[in-house]
Design a protein around this motif. Structure first.
Motif, PDB file in Angstrom:
ATOM      1  N   THR A  57      74.370  17.672  -6.705  1.00 39.39           N
ATOM      2  CA  THR A  57      74.095  16.207  -7.255  1.00 39.39           C
ATOM      3  C   THR A  57      74.202  15.084  -6.519  1.00 39.39           C
ATOM      4  N   LEU A  58      75.202  15.297  -5.619  1.00 42.41           N
ATOM      5  CA  LEU A  58      75.221  14.187  -4.673  1.00 42.41           C
ATOM      6  C   LEU A  58      74.178  14.075  -3.481  1.00 42.41           C
ATOM      7  N   PHE A  59      73.562  15.402  -3.166  1.00 39.48           N
ATOM      8  CA  PHE A  59      72.615  15.537  -2.274  1.00 39.48           C
ATOM      9  C   PHE A  59      71.182  14.897  -2.775  1.00 39.48           C
ATOM     10  N   HIS A  60      71.280  15.050  -4.136  1.00 39.51           N
ATOM     11  CA  HIS A  60      69.936  14.467  -4.894  1.00 39.51           C
ATOM     12  C   HIS A  60      69.777  13.129  -5.156  1.00 39.51           C
ATOM     13  N   ASN A  61      71.246  12.390  -5.065  1.00 36.57           N
ATOM     14  CA  ASN A  61      71.302  10.986  -5.188  1.00 36.57           C
ATOM     15  C   ASN A  61      71.463  10.316  -3.852  1.00 36.57           C
ATOM     16  N   GLY A  62      71.191  10.924  -2.528  1.00 35.64           N
ATOM     17  CA  GLY A  62      71.185  10.614  -1.405  1.00 35.64           C
ATOM     18  C   GLY A  62      72.605  10.385  -0.893  1.00 35.64           C
ATOM     19  N   HIS A  63      73.410  10.973  -1.409  1.00 37.64           N
ATOM     20  CA  HIS A  63      75.017  10.784  -0.671  1.00 37.64           C
ATOM     21  C   HIS A  63      75.203  12.068   0.071  1.00 37.64           C
ATOM     22  N   TYR A  64      74.583  12.096   1.420  1.00 33.65           N
ATOM     23  CA  TYR A  64      74.601  13.297   2.172  1.00 33.65           C
ATOM     24  C   TYR A  64      76.031  13.701   2.675  1.00 33.65           C
ATOM     25  N   PHE A  65      76.685  12.591   3.089  1.00 35.74           N
ATOM     26  CA  PHE A  65      77.978  12.886   4.017  1.00 35.74           C
ATOM     27  C   PHE A  65      78.870  13.872   2.711  1.00 35.74           C
ATOM     28  N   ASP A  66      78.903  13.125   1.680  1.00 33.42           N
ATOM     29  CA  ASP A  66      79.752  13.766   0.372  1.00 33.42           C
ATOM     30  C   ASP A  66      79.176  15.054   0.053  1.00 33.42           C
ATOM     31  N   ALA A  67      77.790  15.029  -0.062  1.00 34.08           N
ATOM     32  CA  ALA A  67      77.300  16.494  -0.328  1.00 34.08           C
ATOM     33  C   ALA A  67      77.607  17.506   0.603  1.00 34.08           C
ATOM     34  N   PHE A  68      77.472  17.098   1.757  1.00 37.58           N
ATOM     35  CA  PHE A  68      77.736  18.129   2.956  1.00 37.58           C
ATOM     36  C   PHE A  68      79.104  18.695   2.794  1.00 37.58           C
ATOM     37  N   SER A  69      80.014  17.887   2.562  1.00 40.15           N
ATOM     38  CA  SER A  69      81.547  18.194   2.346  1.00 40.15           C
ATOM     39  C   SER A  69      81.685  19.053   1.117  1.00 40.15           C
ATOM     40  N   ASN A  70      81.177  18.794   0.109  1.00 36.03           N
ATOM     41  CA  ASN A  70      80.969  19.593  -1.052  1.00 36.03           C
ATOM     42  C   ASN A  70      80.664  20.926  -0.857  1.00 36.03           C
ATOM     43  N   MET A  71      79.329  20.930  -0.127  1.00 37.55           N
ATOM     44  CA  MET A  71      78.692  22.426   0.277  1.00 37.55           C
ATOM     45  C   MET A  71      79.530  23.118   1.070  1.00 37.55           C
ATOM     46  N   MET A  72      80.110  22.445   2.093  1.00 38.21           N
ATOM     47  CA  MET A  72      81.234  23.221   3.158  1.00 38.21           C
ATOM     48  C   MET A  72      82.358  23.833   2.393  1.00 38.21           C
ATOM     49  N   HIS A  73      82.721  22.975   1.392  1.00 35.68           N
ATOM     50  CA  HIS A  73      83.998  23.635   0.546  1.00 35.68           C
ATOM     51  C   HIS A  73      83.379  24.879  -0.296  1.00 35.68           C
TER      52      HIS A  73
END
Length: 290
Positions: A138-154
């Motif tokens: 969801t964060l990725f599709h909304n352009g929040h790449y740093f937060d998206a990357f953090s969640n995906m790594m988790h």
């Protein structure tokens, strides 16, 4: 100095509620997580009034952290996996007191990892992986790449722990070293992401695709504990019925997400029942037989 150290715990060993005491010294076990303390003392007892109590001491130049926890808290922590350092302490710590071989039995249980414990821990890690994956996407599709990357790594970390548990081991502090030997393909994905020269956006895209495949392939295994509780009957359940099951308490916070995922993957079907209010139906669930 050892005399001073013994003074901290020797009186507690004579108390009937004390089950075991162990010591972790940073110099002797450098990979153990001691939160910067030179020595960690862990005391396990019958006292249910104090689930986990910590005291700090200074012995000359050495800093000591003294943890007292109940037997119930220890077992819950081993199942939920929210304090991986405790597994490390129990496995590698030096036993200085062990009433009726209590700790010896605990260590044997960790080593043998009974199927019931394993199944529940896998579902806990699977639901956490789902949660992080959904939030990251969801964060990725909304352009929040740093937060998206953090969640995906988790999410990838939960996949790693799921893999370790599936192979019959408790995830330790050095979980990726475990994964390197147990499931090389997951370790390789982790390495590629860390070393990749692609843009952050491309790396997240790769991570989303890889995690989606992993979730698809591990759904049945990762949901086994929950499905075993409700499978084999023709009963229909509301989400409240599911959440009221005592055995799901440790992953109840993510249960709605798990049920939705199981509906999407056709493990669970939906049954709609009309309410007295026109146009409003209540949703129930039936677990399919396989």
């Amino acid at each position: 100095m050892d005399v001073l150290l013994r003074q901290l715990y020797q009186d507690r060993a004579s108390e009937k509620e004390t089950l075991a005491i162990l010591i972790i010294e940073k110099d002797l076990l450098p990979l153990s997580v001691t939160d910067g303390f030179d020595v960690v003392i862990v005391l396990i007892n019958h006292n249910q009034d104090i689930s986990w109590e910590v005291k700090h001491y200074q012995l000359g130049e050495r800093r000591v952290s003294f943890h007292s926890l109940s037997q119930a808290m220890m077992h819950q922590t081993l199942i939920v996996g929210n304090h991986r350092r405790l597994v490390d302490w129990l496995v590698n710590g030096k036993i200085v007191f062990d009433r009726n071989e209590f700790l010896k039995d605990v260590k044997e249980r960790i080593e043998s990892f009974p199927p019931g414990d394993r199944s529940k821990k896998m579902t806990i890690q699977f639901t956490k992986m789902l949660r992080r994956f959904e939030e990251g996407k969801t964060l990725f599709h909304n352009g929040h790449y740093f937060d998206a990357f953090s969640n995906m790594m988790h999410s990838l970390h939960h996949l790693a722990r799921l893999s370790v548990i599936h192979h019959g081991f408790y995830p330790e502090v050095t979980v990726w070293e475990q994964v390197r030997h147990i499931e090389p393909q997951t370790y390789k994905l982790y390495q590629e992401l860390l070393k990749s020269e692609e843009t952050l956006e491309k790396r997240i895209e790769l991570l989303i695709l890889a995690t989606e495949l992993a979730i698809h392939s591990k759904t049945e295994m990762g949901s086994q504990h929950f499905l075993s509780l409700v499978q084999g009957t023709d009963d229909i359940y509301s989400i409240a019925d599911f959440m009221s099951l005592n055995e799901v308490e440790d992953y109840c916070v993510d249960l709605e997400l798990l049920v939705r995922h199981l509906v999407e993957k056709d493990f669970v079907s939906i049954k709609k029942i009309e309410t007295k209010a026109e146009g409003i139906v209540k949703t129930f669930y039936r677990v399919k037989k396989f």
